[in-house]
Design a protein around this motif. Sequence first.
Motif, mmCIF file in Angstrom:
data_model
loop_
_atom_site.group_PDB
_atom_site.id
_atom_site.type_symbol
_atom_site.label_atom_id
_atom_site.label_comp_id
_atom_site.label_asym_id
_atom_site.label_seq_id
_atom_site.Cartn_x
_atom_site.Cartn_y
_atom_site.Cartn_z
ATOM 1 N N ARG A 184 -17.610 100.531 184.115
ATOM 2 C CA ARG A 184 -16.653 100.165 183.137
ATOM 3 C C ARG A 184 -16.678 98.819 182.585
ATOM 4 N NH1 ARG A 184 -11.064 102.651 185.822
ATOM 5 N NH2 ARG A 184 -11.993 104.847 186.215
ATOM 6 N N LEU A 185 -15.789 98.498 181.650
ATOM 7 C CA LEU A 185 -15.846 97.222 180.961
ATOM 8 C C LEU A 185 -15.122 96.320 181.839
ATOM 9 C CD1 LEU A 185 -16.571 98.931 178.433
ATOM 10 C CD2 LEU A 185 -15.562 97.267 176.901
ATOM 11 N N GLY A 186 -15.734 94.810 182.200
ATOM 12 C CA GLY A 186 -15.001 94.258 183.237
ATOM 13 C C GLY A 186 -14.360 93.180 182.409
ATOM 14 N N GLN A 187 -13.607 91.933 182.952
ATOM 15 C CA GLN A 187 -12.896 91.118 182.499
ATOM 16 C C GLN A 187 -13.873 90.193 181.660
ATOM 17 O OE1 GLN A 187 -9.779 91.236 182.775
ATOM 18 N NE2 GLN A 187 -9.086 90.625 184.937
ATOM 19 N N GLY A 188 -12.939 89.852 180.444
ATOM 20 C CA GLY A 188 -13.966 88.977 179.399
ATOM 21 C C GLY A 188 -14.731 87.809 179.967
ATOM 22 N N LEU A 189 -15.809 87.677 179.381
ATOM 23 C CA LEU A 189 -16.574 86.341 179.854
ATOM 24 C C LEU A 189 -16.223 85.178 179.093
ATOM 25 C CD1 LEU A 189 -19.991 87.997 180.155
ATOM 26 C CD2 LEU A 189 -18.480 87.261 182.040
ATOM 27 N N PRO A 190 -16.244 84.049 179.537
ATOM 28 C CA PRO A 190 -15.670 82.803 178.465
ATOM 29 C C PRO A 190 -16.923 82.467 177.693
ATOM 30 C CG PRO A 190 -16.715 82.237 180.735
ATOM 31 C CD PRO A 190 -16.551 83.545 180.829
ATOM 32 N N ASP A 191 -16.369 82.136 176.302
ATOM 33 C CA ASP A 191 -17.152 81.678 175.098
ATOM 34 C C ASP A 191 -18.244 83.096 174.956
ATOM 35 O OD1 ASP A 191 -16.080 79.282 174.934
ATOM 36 O OD2 ASP A 191 -17.442 78.569 176.480
ATOM 37 N N SER A 192 -17.799 84.224 175.145
ATOM 38 C CA SER A 192 -18.640 85.409 174.917
ATOM 39 C C SER A 192 -18.413 86.210 173.437
ATOM 40 C CB SER A 192 -18.134 86.291 176.030
ATOM 41 O OG SER A 192 -16.877 86.818 175.969
ATOM 42 N N SER A 193 -17.641 85.416 172.708
ATOM 43 C CA SER A 193 -17.632 86.199 171.456
ATOM 44 C C SER A 193 -17.560 85.375 170.148
ATOM 45 C CB SER A 193 -16.202 87.127 171.181
ATOM 46 O OG SER A 193 -15.151 86.122 171.230
ATOM 47 N N LEU A 194 -17.994 85.724 168.855
ATOM 48 C CA LEU A 194 -18.198 84.908 167.839
ATOM 49 C C LEU A 194 -17.756 85.724 166.523
ATOM 50 C CD1 LEU A 194 -19.067 82.003 166.451
ATOM 51 C CD2 LEU A 194 -21.262 83.297 166.278
ATOM 52 N N HIS A 195 -16.977 85.281 165.795
ATOM 53 C CA HIS A 195 -16.714 86.242 164.597
ATOM 54 C C HIS A 195 -17.004 85.486 163.148
ATOM 55 C CE1 HIS A 195 -12.824 83.940 165.733
ATOM 56 N NE2 HIS A 195 -12.642 83.711 164.651
ATOM 57 N N ASN A 196 -17.115 86.267 162.286
ATOM 58 C CA ASN A 196 -17.651 85.717 160.968
ATOM 59 C C ASN A 196 -17.034 86.553 159.861
ATOM 60 O OD1 ASN A 196 -18.572 83.910 158.985
ATOM 61 N ND2 ASN A 196 -20.776 84.651 159.385
ATOM 62 N N LYS A 197 -16.787 86.173 158.807
ATOM 63 C CA LYS A 197 -16.242 87.009 157.685
ATOM 64 C C LYS A 197 -17.365 88.028 157.207
ATOM 65 C CE LYS A 197 -17.580 83.690 154.099
ATOM 66 N NZ LYS A 197 -17.287 82.584 152.984
ATOM 67 N N CYS A 198 -16.665 89.407 156.687
ATOM 68 C CA CYS A 198 -17.704 90.029 156.397
ATOM 69 C C CYS A 198 -18.608 89.942 155.153
ATOM 70 C CB CYS A 198 -16.911 91.499 155.931
ATOM 71 S SG CYS A 198 -16.255 92.216 157.537
ATOM 72 N N GLU A 199 -18.103 89.108 154.178
ATOM 73 C CA GLU A 199 -18.906 88.775 153.247
ATOM 74 C C GLU A 199 -19.274 87.172 153.115
ATOM 75 O OE1 GLU A 199 -15.554 89.439 152.458
ATOM 76 O OE2 GLU A 199 -15.723 91.589 152.487
ATOM 77 N N ASN A 200 -20.460 86.719 152.730
ATOM 78 C CA ASN A 200 -20.706 85.418 152.694
ATOM 79 C C ASN A 200 -20.368 84.804 151.455
ATOM 80 O OD1 ASN A 200 -21.843 85.196 155.186
ATOM 81 N ND2 ASN A 200 -23.903 85.749 154.523
#
Length: 200
Positions: A184-200
């Motif tokens: 199963r998916l566990g608790q979130g890890l610290p600093d474990s995601s990065l997001h960016n806009k779909c277009e540059n």
Amino acid sequence: MPPRTGFRRRRRLLWILGPTLAVLVVSVGGGVLARSFYASPTSSSEETSAQLPPFTGSSQEPPGRQRVVLEPGARQHPDSTVVRNLLQRHFDAINQRNYQQWRATVVRAKSLNQPYGEWRDEYESTRDGSVTVHRIVRGPDGTLRVLMSLVSVQDREDAPKDMPLTCLRWRVVYQLVVEEGELRLGQGLPDSSLHNKCEN
């Protein structure tokens, strides 16, 4: 580190220290490589950001395909099929607003921390797609770490406050654990995601 010695002893021990230092260099180098392989890729936002290409699907509107895809490196892991099926059920549950199915994909603590009302509010306008698993590696205590990317579309008010956009690309690390005999998916890890806009 090598033990500290007096100057008079250093010449006499040079023939010993030389091979020892060579072994240490190789060992440290191996440790650095191991950390770069097992550490969360989101520890360096610049490096991770460079690996986030814009969403360019011409035949599909974002978020793109609904099927979870594994890259060749991830497919080589012995648990790749189980991981893919788990992630497929997880994201299907989000896209179909199926809270009970979502609960069956996460650890009990995670579902307790996010009861139905909060879960519905968080994912009310969210649709996820283009889920791609890049790597599956062994984590501590028998866990797995899954490096993946995906595209999400949502209302601006439901997007992260630092990037209130209707389409975002994500690069995330999920922790998978065995609970009650199932992965199963566990608790979130610290600093474990990065997001960016779909277009540059």
